[in-house]
Enzyme design. Sequence first.
Site, PDB file in Angstrom:
ATOM      1  N   ASP A  34      17.200  35.247  33.766  1.00  0.00           N
ATOM      2  CA  ASP A  34      17.224  34.914  32.345  1.00  0.00           C
ATOM      3  C   ASP A  34      18.622  34.450  31.943  1.00  0.00           C
ATOM      4  O   ASP A  34      18.783  33.543  31.129  1.00  0.00           O
ATOM      5  CB  ASP A  34      16.845  36.124  31.501  1.00  0.00           C
ATOM      6  CG  ASP A  34      15.371  36.445  31.642  1.00  0.00           C
ATOM      7  OD1 ASP A  34      14.902  37.372  31.003  1.00  0.00           O
ATOM      8  OD2 ASP A  34      14.699  35.731  32.420  1.00  0.00           O
ATOM      9  N   GLU A  36      20.791  32.897  33.687  1.00  0.00           N
ATOM     10  CA  GLU A  36      21.011  31.529  34.134  1.00  0.00           C
ATOM     11  C   GLU A  36      20.266  30.533  33.234  1.00  0.00           C
ATOM     12  O   GLU A  36      20.785  29.482  32.876  1.00  0.00           O
ATOM     13  CB  GLU A  36      20.482  31.410  35.560  1.00  0.00           C
ATOM     14  CG  GLU A  36      20.898  30.136  36.219  1.00  0.00           C
ATOM     15  CD  GLU A  36      21.457  30.424  37.593  1.00  0.00           C
ATOM     16  OE1 GLU A  36      21.010  31.398  38.209  1.00  0.00           O
ATOM     17  OE2 GLU A  36      22.339  29.685  38.015  1.00  0.00           O
ATOM     18  N   TYR A  37      19.042  30.902  32.863  1.00  0.00           N
ATOM     19  CA  TYR A  37      18.251  30.078  31.955  1.00  0.00           C
ATOM     20  C   TYR A  37      18.991  29.916  30.626  1.00  0.00           C
ATOM     21  O   TYR A  37      19.116  28.809  30.098  1.00  0.00           O
ATOM     22  CB  TYR A  37      16.881  30.728  31.736  1.00  0.00           C
ATOM     23  CG  TYR A  37      16.005  29.978  30.756  1.00  0.00           C
ATOM     24  CD1 TYR A  37      16.055  30.283  29.401  1.00  0.00           C
ATOM     25  CD2 TYR A  37      15.145  28.965  31.165  1.00  0.00           C
ATOM     26  CE1 TYR A  37      15.271  29.598  28.483  1.00  0.00           C
ATOM     27  CE2 TYR A  37      14.356  28.271  30.262  1.00  0.00           C
ATOM     28  CZ  TYR A  37      14.425  28.589  28.927  1.00  0.00           C
ATOM     29  OH  TYR A  37      13.646  27.897  28.024  1.00  0.00           O
ATOM     30  N   ASP A  38      19.490  31.046  30.116  1.00  0.00           N
ATOM     31  CA  ASP A  38      20.212  31.012  28.843  1.00  0.00           C
ATOM     32  C   ASP A  38      21.431  30.089  28.938  1.00  0.00           C
ATOM     33  O   ASP A  38      21.751  29.364  28.001  1.00  0.00           O
ATOM     34  CB  ASP A  38      20.670  32.419  28.445  1.00  0.00           C
ATOM     35  CG  ASP A  38      19.494  33.291  28.026  1.00  0.00           C
ATOM     36  OD1 ASP A  38      19.595  34.515  28.170  1.00  0.00           O
ATOM     37  OD2 ASP A  38      18.476  32.737  27.574  1.00  0.00           O
ATOM     38  N   LEU A  84      14.618  33.794  19.609  1.00  0.00           N
ATOM     39  CA  LEU A  84      15.847  34.348  19.046  1.00  0.00           C
ATOM     40  C   LEU A  84      17.065  33.656  19.619  1.00  0.00           C
ATOM     41  O   LEU A  84      17.100  33.315  20.800  1.00  0.00           O
ATOM     42  CB  LEU A  84      15.937  35.846  19.381  1.00  0.00           C
ATOM     43  CG  LEU A  84      14.893  36.760  18.748  1.00  0.00           C
ATOM     44  CD1 LEU A  84      14.949  38.136  19.370  1.00  0.00           C
ATOM     45  CD2 LEU A  84      15.137  36.849  17.249  1.00  0.00           C
ATOM     46  N   LYS A 116      15.523  45.369  22.768  1.00  0.00           N
ATOM     47  CA  LYS A 116      14.785  44.142  23.086  1.00  0.00           C
ATOM     48  C   LYS A 116      13.985  44.390  24.349  1.00  0.00           C
ATOM     49  O   LYS A 116      14.531  44.408  25.456  1.00  0.00           O
ATOM     50  CB  LYS A 116      15.739  42.966  23.276  1.00  0.00           C
ATOM     51  CG  LYS A 116      15.017  41.649  23.473  1.00  0.00           C
ATOM     52  CD  LYS A 116      15.990  40.495  23.514  1.00  0.00           C
ATOM     53  CE  LYS A 116      15.268  39.159  23.605  1.00  0.00           C
ATOM     54  NZ  LYS A 116      14.426  39.042  24.798  1.00  0.00           N
ATOM     55  N   ARG A 137       2.477  34.031  22.832  1.00  0.00           N
ATOM     56  CA  ARG A 137       3.289  33.160  22.001  1.00  0.00           C
ATOM     57  C   ARG A 137       3.100  31.684  22.340  1.00  0.00           C
ATOM     58  O   ARG A 137       3.126  30.835  21.454  1.00  0.00           O
ATOM     59  CB  ARG A 137       4.767  33.532  22.147  1.00  0.00           C
ATOM     60  CG  ARG A 137       5.637  32.705  21.242  1.00  0.00           C
ATOM     61  CD  ARG A 137       7.064  33.173  21.293  1.00  0.00           C
ATOM     62  NE  ARG A 137       7.629  32.976  22.616  1.00  0.00           N
ATOM     63  CZ  ARG A 137       8.887  33.248  22.916  1.00  0.00           C
ATOM     64  NH1 ARG A 137       9.690  33.745  22.008  1.00  0.00           N
ATOM     65  NH2 ARG A 137       9.349  33.036  24.128  1.00  0.00           N
ATOM     66  N   LYS A 294      18.279  42.433  13.145  1.00  0.00           N
ATOM     67  CA  LYS A 294      17.537  41.697  12.111  1.00  0.00           C
ATOM     68  C   LYS A 294      18.102  42.073  10.749  1.00  0.00           C
ATOM     69  O   LYS A 294      18.299  43.258  10.469  1.00  0.00           O
ATOM     70  CB  LYS A 294      16.051  42.066  12.160  1.00  0.00           C
ATOM     71  CG  LYS A 294      15.382  41.690  13.471  1.00  0.00           C
ATOM     72  CD  LYS A 294      13.960  42.212  13.565  1.00  0.00           C
ATOM     73  CE  LYS A 294      13.395  41.917  14.961  1.00  0.00           C
ATOM     74  NZ  LYS A 294      12.095  42.558  15.198  1.00  0.00           N
ATOM     75  N   CYS A 435      -4.978  39.938  65.166  1.00  0.00           N
ATOM     76  CA  CYS A 435      -3.515  39.963  65.233  1.00  0.00           C
ATOM     77  C   CYS A 435      -3.042  41.413  65.349  1.00  0.00           C
ATOM     78  O   CYS A 435      -3.383  42.252  64.516  1.00  0.00           O
ATOM     79  CB  CYS A 435      -2.926  39.320  63.989  1.00  0.00           C
ATOM     80  SG  CYS A 435      -1.162  39.579  63.804  1.00  0.00           S
TER      81      CYS A 435
HETATM   82  S1  IVH Z   1      11.758  39.574  17.023  1.00  0.00           S
HETATM   83  C1  IVH Z   1      11.876  35.889  14.822  1.00  0.00           C
HETATM   84  N1  IVH Z   1      12.117  41.940  18.097  1.00  0.00           N
HETATM   85  O1  IVH Z   1      12.290  38.559  22.442  1.00  0.00           O
HETATM   86  C2  IVH Z   1      11.830  37.129  15.565  1.00  0.00           C
HETATM   87  N2  IVH Z   1      11.639  40.124  19.534  1.00  0.00           N
HETATM   88  O2  IVH Z   1      13.589  35.732  22.448  1.00  0.00           O
HETATM   89  C3  IVH Z   1      11.172  36.973  16.855  1.00  0.00           C
HETATM   90  N3  IVH Z   1      11.467  40.723  21.887  1.00  0.00           N
HETATM   91  O3  IVH Z   1       9.665  36.402  21.650  1.00  0.00           O
HETATM   92  C4  IVH Z   1      11.130  38.106  17.708  1.00  0.00           C
HETATM   93  N4  IVH Z   1      11.859  42.868  21.639  1.00  0.00           N
HETATM   94  O4  IVH Z   1       9.236  38.434  23.190  1.00  0.00           O
HETATM   95  C5  IVH Z   1      11.857  40.646  18.330  1.00  0.00           C
HETATM   96  N5  IVH Z   1      12.409  44.097  18.902  1.00  0.00           N
HETATM   97  C6  IVH Z   1      12.153  42.807  19.116  1.00  0.00           C
HETATM   98  C7  IVH Z   1      11.907  42.313  20.421  1.00  0.00           C
HETATM   99  C8  IVH Z   1      11.668  40.947  20.582  1.00  0.00           C
HETATM  100  C9  IVH Z   1      11.583  41.910  22.501  1.00  0.00           C
HETATM  101  C10 IVH Z   1      11.209  39.450  22.582  1.00  0.00           C
HETATM  102  C11 IVH Z   1      10.018  38.712  22.062  1.00  0.00           C
HETATM  103  C12 IVH Z   1      10.542  37.436  21.519  1.00  0.00           C
HETATM  104  C13 IVH Z   1      11.789  37.261  22.334  1.00  0.00           C
HETATM  105  C14 IVH Z   1      12.779  36.411  21.597  1.00  0.00           C
END
Ligand code: IVH
Length: 670
Positions: A34, A36-38, A84, A116, A137, A294, A435
């Site tokens: 991830d 590296e992707y980022d 995000l 996350k 998604r 958030k 085998c």
């Molecule tokens: S909020 C606009 N909250 O992270 C807000 N995402 O790169 C969108 N994810 O697609 C997501 N834990 O798969 C949110 N507590 C959390 C999260 C979370 C994991 C994942 C989710 C999202 C990705 C965003």
Amino acid sequence: MDKQADLKRIAELRKTIEYHNQRYYQQDAPEISDAEYDRLMRELQDLENRYPDEYSATSPSQRVGAAPLAKFASFNHPSPMFSLANAFSSEEILEFDSRIKRLAGVDNISYIAEPKLDGLAVNLIYENGIFKRGATRGDGTTGEDVTQNLKTISSLPLKMKHASHNPIPSFIEIRGEVYIEKIPFEKLNLRRIKDGEEPFANPRNAAAGSLRQLDSKITARRPLNIFLYGIGNVTGIDFSTHWEVLKMLHDWGFPVNRTLIEQAKDINACINYFEKIGLKRESLPYEIDGIVLKVDDLSLQRTLGNVSRSPRWALACKFPAAQETTIVKKIDVQVGRMGTLTPVAIMEPVNVGGVTVSRATLHNEDEVLKKDIRVGDTVVIQRAGDVIPEVVRVILEKRPAGTEIFTMPKHCPDCNSEIVRMEGEAAHRCVNISCPTQLKEHIRHFASRGAMDIEGLGEKVSAQLFNAKLIADPADLYFLEKDRLVALDRHAEKSAHNLIEAIKKSKNPPLDKFIYALGIRHVGERTARLLADHFGNMENLMNAKEDDLTAINEIGPEIAASILEFFHEHKNIDVMNKFRKAGVIPQKKEIQTDAPLQGKSFVFTGTMETMGRNEAKAIVENQGGTIHSAVTKSTTYVVAGSDPGSKLDKAKSSGIKIINEEEFLKLIGR
Ligand code: IVH
């Protein structure tokens, strides 16, 4: 910088990222980390920002992932599912806060800080409190309709809880993350290896692969979990803060990560939270790859709005993955019980995030070639959380002269038979059912604890008997003669006697153990039990047609095909005949007439003080009851030990009888 070169790089990056989106979102088989992707995404965003004229609505920077696969019905999200923006350091977190303060014209912002989770995002639609539809998604606008599969997640309420303080909206979109915990993930992989299937690379892939199963019967057997963390469109209820939303989600009966989600009064509290969660990370039962911040005030969220693919009011702060470099000494190719060839990198041992790593599976030939991993290469390896180490990439600058591109052997490293690659499969297989490696593995499996449980017949003895040509398949065990055994050096009179006796003793195994022991692809212990219960004897099972098999709840077309194939194979029919000749007659497990738990089904949650799960399971089954992992309408009792999980909530909300350990012991007559 040279503009021409930059434009070329933009085009290159767009293509590369599209490719990795495909691998990640559609094939559940990411090739790069991830991190590296980022990095790639950031490089692209930076360049695109420098050349606004080069804007493209179809650039991967404008999309969240790739379009859904054709196999599921597509689902248009009533409101888009955003991704995000990422931060990797406290400086970037502070910048995010300053930006918001400037845009909002205020001097302090309070946030909600959440872990996350590393799973996959879903959108759930509830109408008048009833779960109607749910989808992945996808690209953020359109996802895949996985309603049936989501319904299999036992902690997900199909009906929202209602009370005076939590009114039920006529329509609401609820967002969350589907994931698999670390221990159930390890168990799932062990079971897959045992059943001759490829293990999943990590819990995220396991969760994605399980949720995106066309056959929801398979999904139902996977240990999926869900946490909900937000909402989309909602009718008739006004929330003023995100905290209120989370609280209401909890009151409605949704699993919300209440132990870890916190209110943070300012950005410094957020940075402290990031550090605190970073320290806790390893000890959590599930994988997280960072935290999410958030803005708590929803009207402020609305004012801030979005920039293309992500909201301005939220930020993902990612943990660095533990990475190291080492040298590949050789690439071994291993043969599994089902004949699958797996390349494995054998490396100079190196410590990655506290664990010494010297081997990493390279999965299959495509994987090795894509990354172009060669013997002698210096490679970056990484371990994310508890997950199996993976080779991320080769450091080409360090490649010594004279290395060679990896090729899969044309012949089995063990029996020298031809290796084939089936159409549509990534795996190469040795198709020689004789085998030696496969056969030895096969015999070992046959005799193992959960199967025929023949004492004294472990890996070494199986291999020894096989190598001495005393046996070629499991049925030959029943024709072994003591004299020939004694002739084998390690077998003294006594142990030869014991072995023969143990083999003899296994002649009337429970039918389910026997079916499991046969080592049919995809038929693990649970499936074997279902088959035994349904067919009652081997003849019925061997004569079963596809429809007879798929009529069984939990058996889908893939398992059915594998069973049919097994009993069509001449060699297997011969072995079955040999069993019969030897007098190996499996017994259908009789349900005792004094079966007090007949017809009762149990679900366990939490830890019991007096006995382990396996013991409890054996007792219940002996008394005619059944045990399930998920709470459903037909569950009779939920047995709650200490620290019960979400199954308890589910039982409460569905009105299922809950008993404690003491009551359970009474029930089983202890
Ligand atoms: S909020 C606009 N909250 O992270 C807000 N995402 O790169 C969108 N994810 O697609 C997501 N834990 O798969 C949110 N507590 C959390 C999260 C979370 C994991 C994942 C989710 C999202 C990705 C965003």
